[in-house]
Design an enzyme around this catalytic site. Structure first.
Site: not given
Ligand SMILES: Cc1cc2nc3c(=O)[nH]c(=O)nc-3n(C[C@H](O)[C@H](O)[C@H](O)COP(=O)(O)OP(=O)(O)OC[C@H]3O[C@@H](n4cnc5c(N)ncnc54)[C@H](O)[C@@H]3O)c2cc1C
Length: 388
Positions: A94, A367, A141
């Site tokens: 990450s 993500e 989101s």
């Protein structure tokens, strides 16, 4: 372990010789540099900062970028690096993909030559760390809900707002910041030592503990117009960066799954219960077969998407959503099954299983959550967007 127990249907025949060589090289690197230290970092909640320059020296950072001290590798080789690094730890993968797929890619794709020459070579060498500030407390989101603003004042911009859950923020030299302007969302390169920036490190996470996330507040932070990414206009720009990291995440998930499968297979052969190896039980064999089958399917579709990405012409970002959706879901199932095979031993840090399992729980959330991948693919195949 014999090769066919990992590569059951000879998928390595889809890889070129130098891709297999690279995989073996990165695997050895992980065994030498990551595996010996990662458990302790995980327990302590610390990031192995020393590793950053080492990743740079190996040219693993920005491996898919051409020029600027980067290796210029093809998409499959980039994926292989992510896979093998995540076999070591999802937190380190990450870190890597935030540095290159998000921060460096944003500069590479949307920056001018001055910006690229100034930042990319140092970032590739691990001498400069970047973060990517898109998400906010109430804009997750749906980044269009962001409230961080950049107001133009002559040839300066004044930034105000707060970003949350920003990977690497507490160790970053620069932030690729996305903010609302009078002319839509724009991207900026913000040096983190500017007046008005405050970092609020998040210590409460109980997964992905070997890497660092933080909130960043910007209060009347002044930056020059020359620090704006000139070719980033609108939400499409940060979303294109998300496609890059999702591609890395899809490969990374395979690495975590392979590691959990290998550990569970070995454990089940050695552990004796009721006078026989655990592996001789039909229920355990069913789990192991399922794990290997899912890993095999994930590898096949991900190599194919990598090849399409390399060719470019018919590549669509929805393909990445499909492999990310599949691989992350299956890797989580595999890690859970591995933990079941390990029994209570699976929850100790020494087993490594629980670390991968908890990491995958977080990776599944950042993500783009599964639901979002489904909505992206659903919109593509039906023509109807179902986000709202
Ligand atoms: C470890 C970690 C690192 C991160 N690093 C970064 C970073 O470096 N930079 C950055 O900008 N952000 C970062 N993030 C934030 C990350 O991108 C967000 O977690 C992500 O956008 C999802 O937001 P959320 O988890 O708050 O879920 P929400 O968006 O609040 O969603 C909650 C739930 O609702 C569902 N949902 C949402 N919208 C819909 C819809 N339209 N239809 C149906 N269901 C829906 C979701 O699937 C989910 O189940 C990081 C997060 C984590 C956990």
């Amino acid at each position: 372990m014999q090769d066919y127990l990992i590569d059951y249907i000879n998928l390595d025949t889809l890889l070129k010789e130098d891709e297999i060589k690279l995989r073996n090289y990165v695997r050895e690197f992980v065994q030498k540099e990551i595996n010996p230290v990662i458990d302790q970092h995980y327990v302590n909640g610390t990031f192995p900062l020393d590793l950053v320059k080492e990743l740079g020296k190996q040219k693993f950072i920005g491996s898919f970028i051409n020029g600027y001290s980067c290796a210029g590798l093809n998409a499959v080789k980039h994926g292989i690096i992510c896979q093998e690094i995540e076999r070591g730890d999802g937190g380190i993968r990450s870190f890597l993909t935030t540095q290159d797929c998000l921060s460096m890619f944003a500069i590479y794709k949307y920056g001018n030559d001055v910006q690229k020459n100034k930042y990319l070579p140092k970032m590739a060498k691990g001498e400069l760390i970047g973060c990517f500030g898109l998400v906010e407390e109430k804009a997750t989101s749906n980044p269009m809900q962001m409230t961080t603003t950049a107001i133009k004042d002559g040839n300066k911009w004044i930034i105000n707002g707060k970003k949350k859950w920003i990977t690497n923020a507490a160790i970053s030299d620069i932030c690729i910041l996305w903010a609302k302007t009078n002319d839509g969302i724009k991207g900026f390169i913000v040096e983190m030592d500017k007046d008005g920036i405050e970092i609020d490190r998040i210590n409460s996470n109980i997964s992905l503990r070997s890497f660092i996330t933080a909130g960043i507040s910007f209060k009347d932070v002044v930056i020059d117009d020359s620090d704006r990414l000139p070719f980033a206009n609108g939400l499409k720009a940060p979303l294109a960066c998300l496609t890059e990291i999702r591609y890395g995440m899809a490969w990374g998930a395979i690495g975590a799954a392979i590691e959990c499968y290998n550990l569970a297979l070995n454990f089940s052969k050695e552990e004796i219960l009721f006078g026989r190896p655990v592996a001789s039980s039909q229920l355990v064999q069913r789990k192991l077969v399922n794990m290997l089958t899912e890993i095999t399917k994930a590898k096949a579709i991900t190599i194919q998407v990598g090849r399409e990405k390399e060719k470019g012409k018919n590549f669509r970002h929805e393909m990445v959503s499909m492999v990310a959706l599949n691989n992350l879901t299956k890797a989580l199932d595999i890690a859970r099954e591995a933990k079941e095979i390990y029994g209570i031993n699976g929850i100790s840090v020494e087993s490594k299983i629980i670390r991968h399992l908890l990491n995958l729980e977080s990776i599944n959330a950042y993500e783009g959550i599964n639901d979002i991948y489904i909505l992206i693919i659903g919109r593509d195949i039906t023509g109807f967007q179902a986000f709202f």
